[in-house]
Write a protein that holds these residues in place. Structure first.
Motif: not given
Length: 151
Positions: A44-70
């Motif tokens: 959204a702010d025009g750049t993607v820093d490693p911390a933002e990628r890490q937050r999404v990676a964390s969400l992907i692996t820990t969010n129960e709803v997203l665990r419906n998918f590989p």
């Protein structure tokens, strides 16, 4: 109550609502739209820093709803959406919002996609104006009123 406290409380409430709908959120449209939403918020702010990628990676692996998918599939879809946005944000945003709009046919999925955007936006403790703006645009793409989500 401070604005951030309201958003933090809202994000917690939304996470609970997502969990309640976990079994209804298994479609490919939801999968694609949620990863597109994560990419929109991250870029959204025009750049993607490693911390933002890490937050999404964390969400992907820990969010129960997203665990419906590989997790690898979600990560690949997130990275593809980010690539579009980082190559040309304005042009990429059009395509990524089309991915978000895939969830429009099922209101529960559409709301869940917005809720994921808010959860990701608030994950760093700052749901800033640019993040709020792209989530608001996603609301329009999904035919949802932004005020329903305090946007």
């Amino acid at each position: 109550m401070a604005l951030w406290d309201r958003f933090k409380e809202s994000a917690t409430t939304m996470q609970s609502q997502l969990m309640a709908k976990k079994n209804d959120l298994k479609s490919g449209a939801f999968r694609d739209a949620s990863m597109a939403m994560c990419a929109l918020v991250a870029a959204a702010d025009g750049t993607v820093d490693p911390a933002e990628r890490q937050r999404v990676a964390s969400l992907i692996t820990t969010n129960e709803v997203l665990r419906n998918f590989p997790a690898e599939d979600l990560q690949r879809r997130f990275d593809a959406a980010l690539d579009k946005l980082t190559a040309d944000f304005a042009f990429g945003k059009v395509g990524v919002l089309q991915e978000v709009a895939k969830a429009k046919k099922k209101p529960a999925e559409a709301r869940a996609v917005i809720q994921i955007g808010i959860v990701i936006g608030g994950a760093d403790g700052h749901f800033d104006k640019q993040e709020q703006a792209v989530v608001r645009e996603a609301c329009y793409a999904l035919d949802l009123p932004p005020h329903e989500f305090d946007l």
